[in-house]
Design an enzyme around this catalytic site. Structure first.
Site, PDB file in Angstrom:
ATOM      1  N   TYR A 114      -1.124  -0.615  10.443  1.00 28.49           N
ATOM      2  CA  TYR A 114      -1.209  -1.021   9.040  1.00 28.49           C
ATOM      3  C   TYR A 114       0.002  -0.513   8.262  1.00 28.49           C
ATOM      4  O   TYR A 114       0.678  -1.278   7.551  1.00 28.49           O
ATOM      5  CB  TYR A 114      -2.502  -0.484   8.417  1.00 28.49           C
ATOM      6  CG  TYR A 114      -2.678  -0.858   6.964  1.00 28.49           C
ATOM      7  CD1 TYR A 114      -3.101  -2.138   6.612  1.00 28.49           C
ATOM      8  CD2 TYR A 114      -2.422   0.055   5.940  1.00 28.49           C
ATOM      9  CE1 TYR A 114      -3.255  -2.499   5.273  1.00 28.49           C
ATOM     10  CE2 TYR A 114      -2.583  -0.287   4.613  1.00 28.49           C
ATOM     11  CZ  TYR A 114      -2.999  -1.571   4.281  1.00 28.49           C
ATOM     12  OH  TYR A 114      -3.149  -1.924   2.965  1.00 28.49           O
ATOM     13  N   SER A 163       0.847  -1.194   0.000  1.00 26.99           N
ATOM     14  CA  SER A 163       0.000   0.000   0.000  1.00 26.99           C
ATOM     15  C   SER A 163       0.876   1.235   0.000  1.00 26.99           C
ATOM     16  O   SER A 163       2.018   1.213   0.498  1.00 26.99           O
ATOM     17  CB  SER A 163      -0.893  -0.005   1.247  1.00 26.99           C
ATOM     18  OG  SER A 163      -1.457   1.269   1.479  1.00 26.99           O
TER      19      SER A 163
END
Length: 241
Positions: free
Chosen positions: A163, A150
């Site tokens: 995350y 990501s």
């Protein structure tokens, strides 16, 4: 499901995809099956795996090997590696796609339990997969390891805590592995899917119009390209859009 017409670019190749029951993982399974790959699919939900297997049978006429389990069961990953060796003797494509967002909040507000759960799935499970599947990838004529990351991994982003940390560590891990396999036929790369219409994206951006985003099936071109035997890139971060 989107109609998919493949050209056999992955014909005869054996592919393992984690988190394959929905979203990007399910789209990868459909895309690879349409290109002729033999599919091994993992996810926590048996029902979800059976649904994507039904779709794959419609696409390619083949059934997939379904392995429902939680990737945080690290011993099960080891058993999967042993089972795949007994059944196939090699693995051509490994896609580490499964992941969890966790809570978007200040670092000090995240519980130790949740922090560990996110790290376990997004990072440690992928290391365990790489550790176990590396010998199988080396048995392939062109082993390809692909991991989904990501943009949150690159540059500090407030409130994205666990995350972002887990994805940054994942990218470092894949980069190190890519350096270690330079003299082999294995190649390892990262794909950043960008803004795609997934449940995780909806959770992270609840006010966003999902119809403004591409579907997972619409961003599959790099996933197929990086899985091909002829792809020579190694240690790259490829953006899907």
């Amino acid at each position: 499901m989107t109609d998919i017409a493949g050209t056999g670019r992955l014909a005869g190749r054996i592919a393992l995809v984690t988190g394959a029951s929905r979203g990007i993982g399910a789209a990868i399974a459909r895309a690879y099956a349409s290109e002729g790959a033999e599919m091994i699919l993992t996810a926590r939900t048996t029902g979800g795996l059976e649904e994507i297997d039904d779709e794959i049978r419609q696409i390619s006429g083949k059934t997939s090997l379904l392995v429902p389990f939680d990737l945080k069961d690290f011993d099960a990953i080891d058993r999967l590696g042993a089972a795949l060796y007994e059944r196939y003797g090699r693995l051509d494509i490994l896609v580490g796609n499964a992941g969890v967002l966790g809570t978007l909040s200040p670092l000090g507000h995240i519980s130790p339990k949740e922090f560990q759960e996110v790290i376990d799935l997004n990072l440690t499970a992928n290391w365990r997969l790489l550790r176990v599947m590396d010998p199988l990838l080396r048995q392939s004529e062109a082993g390809r390891a692909i991991f989904v990351s990501s943009g949150a991994a690159r540059g500090p982003r407030a409130y994205w805590g666990t995350y972002a940390i887990s994805k940054a560590a994942l990218e470092m891990m894949v980069g190190i592995y890519a350096q270690e396999i330079l003299q082999t036929k294995v190649r390892a790369n990262i794909i950043d899917p960008g803004r795609a219409r997934t449940r995780m994206r909806a959770k992270a951006y609840p006010g966003e119009d999902p119809m403004s985003l591409k579907t997972p099936d619409e961003i599959m071109a790099p996933f197929v390209a990086l899985a091909e035997a002829g792809f020579a890139g190694n240690g790259e971060i490829v953006k899907a859009q």
